[in-house]
Scaffold this motif. Sequence first.
Motif, PDB file in Angstrom:
ATOM      1  N   UNK A  29       0.986  -1.210   0.115  1.00 48.66           N
ATOM      2  CA  UNK A  29       0.130   0.106  -0.080  1.00 48.66           C
ATOM      3  C   UNK A  29       0.800   1.132  -0.121  1.00 48.66           C
TER       4      UNK A  29
ATOM      5  N   UNK B   8     -12.362  -0.129   8.779  1.00 44.22           N
ATOM      6  CA  UNK B   8     -12.814  -0.293   7.324  1.00 44.22           C
ATOM      7  C   UNK B   8     -12.072  -1.834   6.733  1.00 44.22           C
ATOM      8  N   UNK B   9     -12.463  -2.550   7.634  1.00 48.81           N
ATOM      9  CA  UNK B   9     -12.003  -4.114   7.283  1.00 48.81           C
ATOM     10  C   UNK B   9     -13.008  -4.897   6.636  1.00 48.81           C
ATOM     11  N   UNK B  10     -14.243  -4.328   6.745  1.00 52.70           N
ATOM     12  CA  UNK B  10     -15.317  -5.062   6.142  1.00 52.70           C
ATOM     13  C   UNK B  10     -16.334  -4.071   5.383  1.00 52.70           C
ATOM     14  N   UNK B  11     -16.791  -4.384   4.007  1.00 55.75           N
ATOM     15  CA  UNK B  11     -17.738  -3.470   3.460  1.00 55.75           C
ATOM     16  C   UNK B  11     -19.180  -3.358   4.252  1.00 55.75           C
ATOM     17  N   UNK B  12     -19.546  -2.178   4.524  1.00 55.56           N
ATOM     18  CA  UNK B  12     -20.527  -2.080   5.474  1.00 55.56           C
ATOM     19  C   UNK B  12     -21.843  -2.403   4.856  1.00 55.56           C
ATOM     20  N   UNK B  13     -22.075  -2.323   3.530  1.00 59.91           N
ATOM     21  CA  UNK B  13     -23.098  -2.478   2.785  1.00 59.91           C
ATOM     22  C   UNK B  13     -23.479  -4.237   2.287  1.00 59.91           C
TER      23      UNK B  13
ATOM     24  N   UNK C 125      -6.852  -4.029   8.914  1.00 59.42           N
ATOM     25  CA  UNK C 125      -6.530  -2.535   9.082  1.00 59.42           C
ATOM     26  C   UNK C 125      -7.053  -2.288  10.405  1.00 59.42           C
TER      27      UNK C 125
ATOM     28  N   UNK D 236      -4.164  -8.448   5.187  1.00 58.61           N
ATOM     29  CA  UNK D 236      -4.020  -7.360   5.968  1.00 58.61           C
ATOM     30  C   UNK D 236      -5.138  -7.126   6.738  1.00 58.61           C
TER      31      UNK D 236
ATOM     32  N   UNK E  61     -11.986 -13.712   6.851  1.00 52.61           N
ATOM     33  CA  UNK E  61     -11.670 -13.504   5.461  1.00 52.61           C
ATOM     34  C   UNK E  61     -10.143 -13.521   5.096  1.00 52.61           C
TER      35      UNK E  61
END
Lengths: 227, 500
Positions: free
Chosen positions: A47, A79-84, A76, A74, A141
């Motif tokens: 990154x 924001x490790x999962x997409x909330x939608x 982080x 990784x 994941x």
Amino acid sequence: MIRFEDVIVQIGDFQLTVNMTVPKGFTTVIGQSGAGKSTLLSLLSGHRELTSGKIFVDGTRVDLLPPFQRPCSTIFQEFNLFPHLTISQNLNLVCGKSFFVSDISREKIKRVLEKVGIVELIDRLPSEISGGQQSRAALARVLLQDNPILLLDEPFSALGPNQKSELIELVYSLSKEQGITVLLITHDPKDAKQVGGQCIVVKDKKALGPFETSEALKKNGLLKGYL
Amino acid sequence: MARSTVTVISSVFLVGLLLGPLISLIHFSGLSVSLNSSDIAAIKFTCVQAAYSATLSTLIAIPVAKALKRQKFFGKQFVVLILGAPFILPVIVAVLGLILVFGNNGVVNNILNLIGFAPVKIYGFWGVILAHIFFNLPLAIRILLQALNNVPGEHYRLISSLKLSFVQKFFALDWPVLKKVCPGIWAVIFAICLSSFSVALTLGGGPKATTVELAIYQSFFYDLDFSKAAQLALVQVFLVVSVVLCSQFINTPKTVLGLDIKIANYKPSFFEKIIDALVIIGILLFIFTPLIMILFYGFANIFSLPLSVFKAASLSIQIAILSSFMSVFFGLCLTTKMGEIFGSLGIAISPIVMGAGTFLMLKNFGNPYLLAVPVTVVVNALVSLPFVIRILKPSALEIRKEFDNLSHSIGLTGIYWVWWVYLRRLKRPIGFSLGVAAALSMGDLGVIVLFGSGEITTLPLKIYQLMGSYRVEEALASALLLSLLAFGSFAFFDKLGRTL
């Protein structure tokens, strides 16, 4: 084995020099806020680009590869999962390129969610589960990605001490079971103490080590001023 | 495919769509622009009406925005919200509404007649100005209100604790904001009015009230002088580009589509309350009386409209759907800084100019009238593109900021990233922008007047034809139908984006 060969990264006034070999197993990365711990991991994950130097993983040069082609997963700070997306949809993203969650992928996802203890939350959205459960889903994941290196950029810092300790323990046992090399960033020496093993100390514009954690944590050790 | 590649390909395609008509205009103009006295009069009128419209809209917006800022009342947010209505209201509907209020037999003239005053004239210079104020005043109010809302509440508290006169308060509180924002508002409205076609077509005309855009149409449609039309189109491009370039030196405000109203801790005096109430009631009457009149007069005949009106409505719906999807598709490809610059090029080349250029370009290959629908779809899509990009871009940038690291680390790229992340995260702004684009296209009376014929008629063009043949009742009912379609399509897509 990860080898940083004369790596230098320069971001404005900030500079970090890394020249070390990290063995397989569990390694914690300790340092003050702003010392460059996250930068160190992002060099490995791809990154952030190196200013100079090379990075090798098991003898293969990786610093020229894009992030998703590197043998690293990784987690982080946020924001490790997409909330939608539901947990199963989030995990499906690493089960091959597809527009829907297939039955085969769902079974695979279930198995890995069982390992991290949240299989019953498979169809929930991240907002519908707790912070600890979100961390477990992110960990699931990573297990599905099946990469030999796991980078943890203070992912449990927002959790309570008990939950944090529980999750570190889970990561430790899973990494041992699957033979994954883990680099865990923390600013809390207790975390390093909990898992023992190796530690890297980031200070004075340099990443130093790795050292035996027990040695570094001694009264006159490297982390003297930090403790 | 990398996102930057998508932006580059879309930008090149877009520039091609815009350059094609422009090159064709340059070719047809014979690389020379010779203007006669009526052309110069049109240029002068275009600039003067734009200057008047911009100045009056900005000046009137000041007391209204101030009143909305300092007064708390039930339904205030709703009032601010519906001030956005004229933005998507079809021009032809607004013009009909204004005629009902300010026309020869309108409400205002009837009242003036009763009290012995001379009637006001809706056609000509002042009619054009009035319509432009109707459309642009809400925009000016919303931008000014946003700027006033950014004044810290502490300033209001401090002012209310000092015994200052009305003038002192104005210079201490409002003047710093106004001098910063008003030049930009003026420039935006001036640029918008410079490209006025529909208003000039319906309320202007004749040697004293013809804009350059209207002159292009007249050369095209009545005189069949394509060379003259091409020359005037180039003059129009030059005028708009000059204004856009000059406005770079002015702090141009951002268009405000949603408002976050912060009520300051400030107690207005009794005098201020009375003045503000009058101002707010006045502006609501000005904006909504024409619409209520359309509703009132149009409703009686809406069920007895001829089939041709519904056929025109059907074509308008088809064009609106196609152009809005095309616009949003381009918008989604252009949500970067570079993309926004290319996407906004459509502002410099107005629908009439684009239509004229396309017509001349297609003339070399066959009958341009056969391509009326696709050309209208493309031009309408390009016209709404700057607004669509402005709606989509902030959310798109946020997605990249928050989820790029995660996406890269799990190898989620290309079409899969679009499917799983981009479209799903953007569904609300996509719905909103589809609604705006569909409503704008639904009400467009631009390029279709060049390409439209007896068989190919959109609803706005049909209303214009009904007005021209003095079938006022049918025109009013059709206007109501058009308003319902414009607001309905906006509401439908907006709701779709919220519920999907």
